[in-house]
Design a protein around this motif. Structure first.
Motif, PDB file in Angstrom:
ATOM      1  N   GLY A 293      37.844  52.676  41.286  1.00  0.00           N
ATOM      2  CA  GLY A 293      38.494  52.212  40.063  1.00  0.00           C
ATOM      3  C   GLY A 293      39.727  51.397  40.352  1.00  0.00           C
ATOM      4  N   ALA A 294      40.517  51.841  41.325  1.00  0.00           N
ATOM      5  CA  ALA A 294      41.704  51.086  41.710  1.00  0.00           C
ATOM      6  C   ALA A 294      41.330  49.690  42.186  1.00  0.00           C
ATOM      7  CB  ALA A 294      42.455  51.839  42.804  1.00  0.00           C
ATOM      8  N   GLU A 295      40.326  49.618  43.043  1.00  0.00           N
ATOM      9  CA  GLU A 295      39.915  48.320  43.561  1.00  0.00           C
ATOM     10  C   GLU A 295      39.402  47.416  42.450  1.00  0.00           C
ATOM     11  OE1 GLU A 295      37.049  46.295  46.989  1.00  0.00           O
ATOM     12  OE2 GLU A 295      37.050  48.477  46.706  1.00  0.00           O
ATOM     13  N   GLY A 296      38.596  47.961  41.557  1.00  0.00           N
ATOM     14  CA  GLY A 296      38.047  47.141  40.478  1.00  0.00           C
ATOM     15  C   GLY A 296      39.122  46.577  39.571  1.00  0.00           C
ATOM     16  N   LYS A 297      40.039  47.414  39.142  1.00  0.00           N
ATOM     17  CA  LYS A 297      41.085  46.969  38.216  1.00  0.00           C
ATOM     18  C   LYS A 297      42.035  45.975  38.874  1.00  0.00           C
ATOM     19  CE  LYS A 297      41.003  51.297  35.582  1.00  0.00           C
ATOM     20  NZ  LYS A 297      41.755  52.535  35.258  1.00  0.00           N
ATOM     21  N   LEU A 298      42.460  46.271  40.088  1.00  0.00           N
ATOM     22  CA  LEU A 298      43.399  45.364  40.755  1.00  0.00           C
ATOM     23  C   LEU A 298      42.734  44.062  41.181  1.00  0.00           C
ATOM     24  CD1 LEU A 298      45.507  47.859  42.886  1.00  0.00           C
ATOM     25  CD2 LEU A 298      46.190  46.689  40.786  1.00  0.00           C
ATOM     26  N   SER A 299      41.485  44.133  41.613  1.00  0.00           N
ATOM     27  CA  SER A 299      40.779  42.902  41.986  1.00  0.00           C
ATOM     28  C   SER A 299      40.621  41.980  40.790  1.00  0.00           C
ATOM     29  CB  SER A 299      39.399  43.244  42.565  1.00  0.00           C
ATOM     30  OG  SER A 299      39.514  43.928  43.792  1.00  0.00           O
ATOM     31  N   ALA A 300      40.424  42.561  39.613  1.00  0.00           N
ATOM     32  CA  ALA A 300      40.211  41.746  38.411  1.00  0.00           C
ATOM     33  C   ALA A 300      41.417  40.893  38.062  1.00  0.00           C
ATOM     34  CB  ALA A 300      39.852  42.647  37.234  1.00  0.00           C
ATOM     35  N   VAL A 301      42.609  41.322  38.491  1.00  0.00           N
ATOM     36  CA  VAL A 301      43.820  40.550  38.190  1.00  0.00           C
ATOM     37  C   VAL A 301      44.462  39.984  39.460  1.00  0.00           C
ATOM     38  CG1 VAL A 301      44.263  41.824  36.059  1.00  0.00           C
ATOM     39  CG2 VAL A 301      45.281  42.634  38.207  1.00  0.00           C
ATOM     40  N   GLY A 302      43.691  39.968  40.558  1.00  0.00           N
ATOM     41  CA  GLY A 302      44.144  39.318  41.780  1.00  0.00           C
ATOM     42  C   GLY A 302      45.194  40.063  42.572  1.00  0.00           C
ATOM     43  N   LEU A 303      45.259  41.405  42.430  1.00  0.00           N
ATOM     44  CA  LEU A 303      46.309  42.161  43.106  1.00  0.00           C
ATOM     45  C   LEU A 303      45.815  43.110  44.192  1.00  0.00           C
ATOM     46  CD1 LEU A 303      48.609  43.193  40.100  1.00  0.00           C
ATOM     47  CD2 LEU A 303      48.914  41.271  41.677  1.00  0.00           C
ATOM     48  N   TRP A 304      44.521  43.323  44.302  1.00  0.00           N
ATOM     49  CA  TRP A 304      44.028  44.343  45.230  1.00  0.00           C
ATOM     50  C   TRP A 304      44.491  44.098  46.662  1.00  0.00           C
ATOM     51  CZ3 TRP A 304      42.614  49.074  45.790  1.00  0.00           C
ATOM     52  CH2 TRP A 304      41.833  49.481  46.870  1.00  0.00           C
ATOM     53  N   ASN A 305      44.465  42.859  47.108  1.00  0.00           N
ATOM     54  CA  ASN A 305      44.813  42.558  48.498  1.00  0.00           C
ATOM     55  C   ASN A 305      46.303  42.695  48.797  1.00  0.00           C
ATOM     56  OD1 ASN A 305      42.146  42.042  49.166  1.00  0.00           O
ATOM     57  ND2 ASN A 305      42.302  39.849  48.737  1.00  0.00           N
ATOM     58  N   ARG A 306      47.105  42.957  47.772  1.00  0.00           N
ATOM     59  CA  ARG A 306      48.540  43.160  48.007  1.00  0.00           C
ATOM     60  C   ARG A 306      48.846  44.567  48.528  1.00  0.00           C
ATOM     61  NH1 ARG A 306      51.278  38.948  45.207  1.00  0.00           N
ATOM     62  NH2 ARG A 306      53.004  39.503  46.597  1.00  0.00           N
ATOM     63  N   PHE A 307      47.862  45.465  48.460  1.00  0.00           N
ATOM     64  CA  PHE A 307      48.099  46.875  48.781  1.00  0.00           C
ATOM     65  C   PHE A 307      47.136  47.324  49.871  1.00  0.00           C
ATOM     66  CE2 PHE A 307      49.347  46.080  44.427  1.00  0.00           C
ATOM     67  CZ  PHE A 307      50.653  46.560  44.427  1.00  0.00           C
ATOM     68  N   PRO A 308      47.588  47.418  51.112  1.00  0.00           N
ATOM     69  CA  PRO A 308      46.685  47.733  52.218  1.00  0.00           C
ATOM     70  C   PRO A 308      46.279  49.200  52.300  1.00  0.00           C
ATOM     71  CG  PRO A 308      48.916  47.427  53.029  1.00  0.00           C
ATOM     72  CD  PRO A 308      48.940  47.045  51.580  1.00  0.00           C
ATOM     73  N   PHE A 309      46.922  50.070  51.552  1.00  0.00           N
ATOM     74  CA  PHE A 309      46.584  51.489  51.593  1.00  0.00           C
ATOM     75  C   PHE A 309      47.098  52.145  50.311  1.00  0.00           C
ATOM     76  CE2 PHE A 309      50.722  50.942  53.461  1.00  0.00           C
ATOM     77  CZ  PHE A 309      51.474  51.898  52.791  1.00  0.00           C
ATOM     78  N   GLY A 310      46.693  53.378  50.117  1.00  0.00           N
ATOM     79  CA  GLY A 310      47.175  54.130  48.969  1.00  0.00           C
ATOM     80  C   GLY A 310      46.621  55.530  48.989  1.00  0.00           C
ATOM     81  N   ALA A 311      47.009  56.311  47.994  1.00  0.00           N
ATOM     82  CA  ALA A 311      46.449  57.637  47.749  1.00  0.00           C
ATOM     83  C   ALA A 311      45.877  57.621  46.341  1.00  0.00           C
ATOM     84  CB  ALA A 311      47.516  58.714  47.894  1.00  0.00           C
ATOM     85  N   PHE A 312      44.682  58.187  46.194  1.00  0.00           N
ATOM     86  CA  PHE A 312      43.888  57.998  44.987  1.00  0.00           C
ATOM     87  C   PHE A 312      43.441  59.340  44.399  1.00  0.00           C
ATOM     88  CE2 PHE A 312      43.303  54.556  47.990  1.00  0.00           C
ATOM     89  CZ  PHE A 312      43.641  53.443  47.231  1.00  0.00           C
ATOM     90  N   GLY A 313      42.990  59.287  43.150  1.00  0.00           N
ATOM     91  CA  GLY A 313      42.516  60.491  42.500  1.00  0.00           C
ATOM     92  C   GLY A 313      41.381  61.171  43.227  1.00  0.00           C
ATOM     93  N   CYS A 314      40.598  60.415  43.971  1.00  0.00           N
ATOM     94  CA  CYS A 314      39.508  61.015  44.746  1.00  0.00           C
ATOM     95  C   CYS A 314      40.019  61.741  45.987  1.00  0.00           C
ATOM     96  CB  CYS A 314      38.465  59.966  45.127  1.00  0.00           C
ATOM     97  SG  CYS A 314      39.144  58.464  45.856  1.00  0.00           S
ATOM     98  N   ASP A 315      41.282  61.528  46.355  1.00  0.00           N
ATOM     99  CA  ASP A 315      41.863  62.269  47.474  1.00  0.00           C
ATOM    100  C   ASP A 315      42.283  63.671  47.045  1.00  0.00           C
ATOM    101  OD1 ASP A 315      41.771  60.211  49.498  1.00  0.00           O
ATOM    102  OD2 ASP A 315      43.411  59.221  48.446  1.00  0.00           O
ATOM    103  N   ASP A 316      42.777  63.792  45.824  1.00  0.00           N
ATOM    104  CA  ASP A 316      43.173  65.096  45.296  1.00  0.00           C
ATOM    105  C   ASP A 316      43.323  64.963  43.783  1.00  0.00           C
ATOM    106  OD1 ASP A 316      44.739  67.571  44.644  1.00  0.00           O
ATOM    107  OD2 ASP A 316      44.811  67.726  46.829  1.00  0.00           O
TER     108      ASP A 316
END
Length: 238
Positions: free
Chosen positions: A130-153
């Motif tokens: 979900g993070a990738e889809g939303k950020l890619s749609a507005v051209g921001l996904w590649n600005r963030f090389p890592f993160g912690a997500f709801g699927c992690d916990d």
């Protein structure tokens, strides 16, 4: 504007997504509704639940428990649910992309942070897809090389330590707590930062006012990220 060239330790800034980085035109809620109907036959009382600051797994479990599902029954469908959600999100983004946009000031702020050498990451309740889809749609996904997500916990308060460890793996730097900011728009973002003793900048770009966010414990709360100089001044004060 740049941060002071005073030899201070490197800065890490961890961003929430929905309402903080992106206005997503409701794609996530629409996709999770469809996926829950497909897999469980109901989305539960979804119109009654504010999603603000909740992780995706927490949203699903809360809704299905309210609809009378046992945890065992919920767990049995989760793999299928997330597959259906990811596919549905792609469709929703295709339909609503023209209405999705970065929050005010976000691209300029990310540019300014990168110019100072700050490292950017995510702490979000979205699952990674979900993070990738939303950020890619507005051209921001590649600005963030890592993160912690709801699927992690499913517990948002557990996510900052995961992000800090991934920051270390990515950069080789152990970021000091006082030089690691969380940026979000809800009291849940503030609580997760506080649980890890991290400073937090809150922005009133969602349902919560500046005063509400300050009362919830933010180090600073601003109307938006639109004033780059003001945001950078706040972040320089850690």
């Amino acid at each position: 504007m740049t941060l002071p060239a005073d030899g201070r330790a490197p800065m890490l800034v961890l961003f929430d997504i929905d309402g903080t980085l992106v206005h997503s035109a409701g794609v996530g809620r629409a996709a999770i509704t469809s996926a829950m109907i497909d897999v469980y036959g109901t989305p539960g009382p979804i119109d009654e639940l504010p999603f603000d600051g909740m992780t995706d797994p927490q949203i699903v479990r809360t809704l299905l428990r309210a609809a009378g599902f046992s945890d065992d029954r919920i767990d049995a469908g989760l793999d299928r649910l997330w597959t259906a959600y990811a596919a549905g999100l792609e469709d929703e983004i295709a339909d609503r992309r023209a209405r999705m946009r970065p929050a005010p000031g976000v691209p300029a702020l990310l540019d300014a942070l990168e110019e100072t050498g700050a490292t950017l990451g995510l702490v979000t309740g979205n699952i990674a897809a979900g993070a990738e889809g939303k950020l890619s749609a507005v051209g921001l996904w590649n600005r963030f090389p890592f993160g912690a997500f709801g699927c992690d916990d499913a517990d948002r308060n557990a996510l900052p330590p995961i992000a800090l460890e991934r920051a270390f793996r990515h950069t080789g730097t152990r970021y000091a707590p006082g030089r690691t900011w969380v940026v979000g728009d809800t009291p849940h973002d503030i609580a997760c930062a506080r649980a890890s003793e991290l400073p937090v900048l809150a922005v009133a770009t969602g349902r919560f006012s500046v005063d509400h966010l300050r009362r919830a414990g933010a180090n600073e709360a601003l109307p938006s990220l639109g004033d780059t100089d003001r945001v950078m001044s706040v972040l320089a004060c850690a």
